[in-house]
Write an enzyme that holds these catalytic residues in place. Structure first.
Site, PDB file in Angstrom:
ATOM      1  N   ASP A  17     -34.430   3.937  41.294  1.00  0.00           N
ATOM      2  CA  ASP A  17     -34.777   5.161  40.576  1.00  0.00           C
ATOM      3  C   ASP A  17     -33.563   5.899  40.032  1.00  0.00           C
ATOM      4  O   ASP A  17     -33.568   7.123  39.903  1.00  0.00           O
ATOM      5  CB  ASP A  17     -35.582   6.130  41.488  1.00  0.00           C
ATOM      6  N   LYS A  20     -32.151   3.641  35.345  1.00  0.00           N
ATOM      7  CA  LYS A  20     -31.758   2.418  34.611  1.00  0.00           C
ATOM      8  C   LYS A  20     -32.563   2.286  33.326  1.00  0.00           C
ATOM      9  O   LYS A  20     -32.060   1.831  32.309  1.00  0.00           O
ATOM     10  CB  LYS A  20     -31.989   1.175  35.488  1.00  0.00           C
ATOM     11  N   GLY A  44     -40.497   0.650  38.501  1.00  0.00           N
ATOM     12  CA  GLY A  44     -41.174   1.507  37.541  1.00  0.00           C
ATOM     13  C   GLY A  44     -40.131   2.096  36.630  1.00  0.00           C
ATOM     14  O   GLY A  44     -39.313   2.897  37.060  1.00  0.00           O
ATOM     15  N   HIS A  45     -40.097   1.658  35.385  1.00  0.00           N
ATOM     16  CA  HIS A  45     -39.116   2.188  34.441  1.00  0.00           C
ATOM     17  C   HIS A  45     -39.850   3.000  33.385  1.00  0.00           C
ATOM     18  O   HIS A  45     -40.712   2.480  32.691  1.00  0.00           O
ATOM     19  CB  HIS A  45     -38.331   1.039  33.787  1.00  0.00           C
ATOM     20  N   GLN A 227     -34.882  -2.268  41.102  1.00  0.00           N
ATOM     21  CA  GLN A 227     -34.439  -1.785  42.417  1.00  0.00           C
ATOM     22  C   GLN A 227     -32.910  -1.628  42.402  1.00  0.00           C
ATOM     23  O   GLN A 227     -32.362  -1.378  41.347  1.00  0.00           O
ATOM     24  CB  GLN A 227     -34.906  -2.707  43.555  1.00  0.00           C
TER      25      GLN A 227
END
Ligand code: IMP
Length: 437
Positions: A17, A20, A44-45, A227
């Site tokens: 988180d 990125k 989750g991006h 991650q």
């Protein structure tokens, strides 16, 4: 602006988180190929399309740039249903990926019984709780290593699929005992998998050869990590980690490319620290300051909505991640979240029960529990950094804090993010990013 940017890895340096997605989104406009090489829909991006945000869990973040070819490498574990939904959501917003997507035939499939096993393990008294995302990531990787996994290539031969799924399915049933009664039948799982897979079949192929050719032809490749190093199965805070190599090694196993194919490594960290799930976090603040960071930084999970644990920037973990990955420059994100704090802390080391201070990370979870944060405080800044696009706009107190941070992690800041928008940020020092943003 450069003609061909360097082949670049973007890797998380904390517990995920870090932001990125913003950097991949900003940079992927320059790249011909964007590759995911590990993880699954635990990631989750968030990327922003026409003012609306869209959370991508499995589709590479270059999806919004029509010139990017998107690859999912062999090191990824894929939830077919979620992947298909993501493709549909993108198509509804006008992003058709049908001519620019390739999924490795060696990538593994996350199956319903993997998800059931993940949730069973995490629930109930007496079980070791990792605080997983509950997406079946661990069991899918376990099945891979136990040689009971199902690969995307297997979906191209439906007549043998049931036999391949069966071994892992029977093993999970044994482990679940009485609770196995709630599992769908083997036939139902195979039927679902074939249905989810159907629209994806044309995209399954040999990503290793594709990438090798792209590299030989001098095409640019952006490697999108998911991650982060402290969640890496080998180099993270084991056992409170995910089940893949999220640090640099995973890039090579997860694509089949040799190290020579990579030129630069951009490590991404926040100007403070967060973590979701269980496990050591020496920098965690259990007080109003931690709550304030959470609120100001909107630190709630993209995938699960869970509130994130928050603390000051933890130099020992980030330095460890910089060394492990050979980071060339930092993407330091969310500095603006610290705007308005009277003082800003930096965790420079850890003090053990005997009073010894070190910046080394212990190998065992039990040892972590004995450590306390050594915090150095810096005066906060009144003038906000939010939206700064030039170095001269940063208050001098912020510069002092950033200089100390750089010294503690022994790595220069390449890009500094001062807000969520694409425009909010600046090149902090002269690095390989010059001319690319
Ligand atoms: P798993 O990957 O679902 O097995 O979860 C293992 C650990 O990694 C848990 O602490 C999760 O919260 C954490 N984790 C997995 N993916 C992410 C991510 O993308 N961001 C932050 N934490 C993650």
């Amino acid at each position: 602006m450069r003609d061909v940017p360097p082949n670049l890895a973007i890797l998380g340096l904390q517990w995920g988180d870090e932001g990125k997605g913003k950097l991949v989104d900003l940079l992927s406009a320059r790249y011909q190929n964007v590759v995911r090489f590990q993880g699954g829909n635990n990631a989750g991006h968030t990327v922003v399309v026409n003012g609306q945000s869209i959370a991508l869990h499995q589709v590479p973040s270059g999806a919004l740039h029509p010139s990017c070819f998107l690859l999912v490498g062999s090191g990824v574990v894929l939830n077919l249903e979620v992947f298909r939904e993501e493709l549909n959501r993108l198509a509804e917003r006008g992003f058709d990926l049908s001519k620019r997507l390739l999924l490795s035939d060696k990538a593994h499939v996350i199956l319903p019984h993997h998800i059931a096993l993940d949730r069973w393990r995490e629930g109930g008294a007496g079980k070791v709780k990792i605080g997983t995302t509950g997406r079946g990531i661990g069991p899918a990787y376990e099945m891979k290593v136990a040689r009971m996994g199902v690969r995307l290539g297997d979906l191209l031969r439906p007549e043998t699929l049931k036999d391949i799924v069966r071994t892992g399915y029977e093993e999970v049933r044994l482990r679940l005992g009485d609770e196995a009664k709630d599992l769908p039948s083997l036939d139902a799982i195979v039927a679902d998998v074939l249905r989810w897979a159907d629209p994806l079949l044309p995209f399954i192929g040999d990503t290793q050869t594709y990438l090798m050719d792209a590299w030989k032809k001098g095409q640019s490749i952006l490697f999108e990590g998911a991650q982060a190093t402290l969640l890496d199965i080998d180099h993270g805070t084991y056992p409170f980690v995910t089940s893949s190599n999220c640090s640099l090694g995973g890039l090579f196993t997860g694509t089949g490319l040799p190290p020579k194919a990579l030129s630069k490594i951009l490590g991404v960290a926040k100007a403070y620290t967060t973590r979701v799930g269980e496990g050591p976090m020496v920098s965690e603040l259990h007080d109003a300051v931690g709550d304030r960071i959470r609120e100001a930084g909107r630190e709630f999970g993209t995938t699960t909505g869970r509130p994130r644990r928050c603390g000051w920037f933890d130099a020992p973990i980030t330095r460890h991640a910089c060394l492990t990955n050979g980071v060339d420059g930092l993407g330091l994100m969310k500095l603006d979240v610290l705007d308005g704090f009277e003082q800003v802390g930096l965790v420079t080391g850890y003090r053990d029960g005997e009073g010894r201070v070190s910046n080394k990370l212990p190998a065992c979870a039990a040892e972590w529990d004995t450590l306390k944060a050594e915090i150095k405080y810096f005066p906060g800044w009144e003038k906000p950094t939010r939206g700064a696009t030039r170095l001269e706009q940063l208050p001098k107190e912020a510069r002092v804090y950033l200089d100390a941070l750089v010294e503690s992690v022994e790595t220069p800041i390449a890009y500094l993010s001062t807000g969520p928008d694409r425009s909010e940020g600046l090149l902090y020092t002269t690095t390989f990013l010059e001319g690319m943003l």
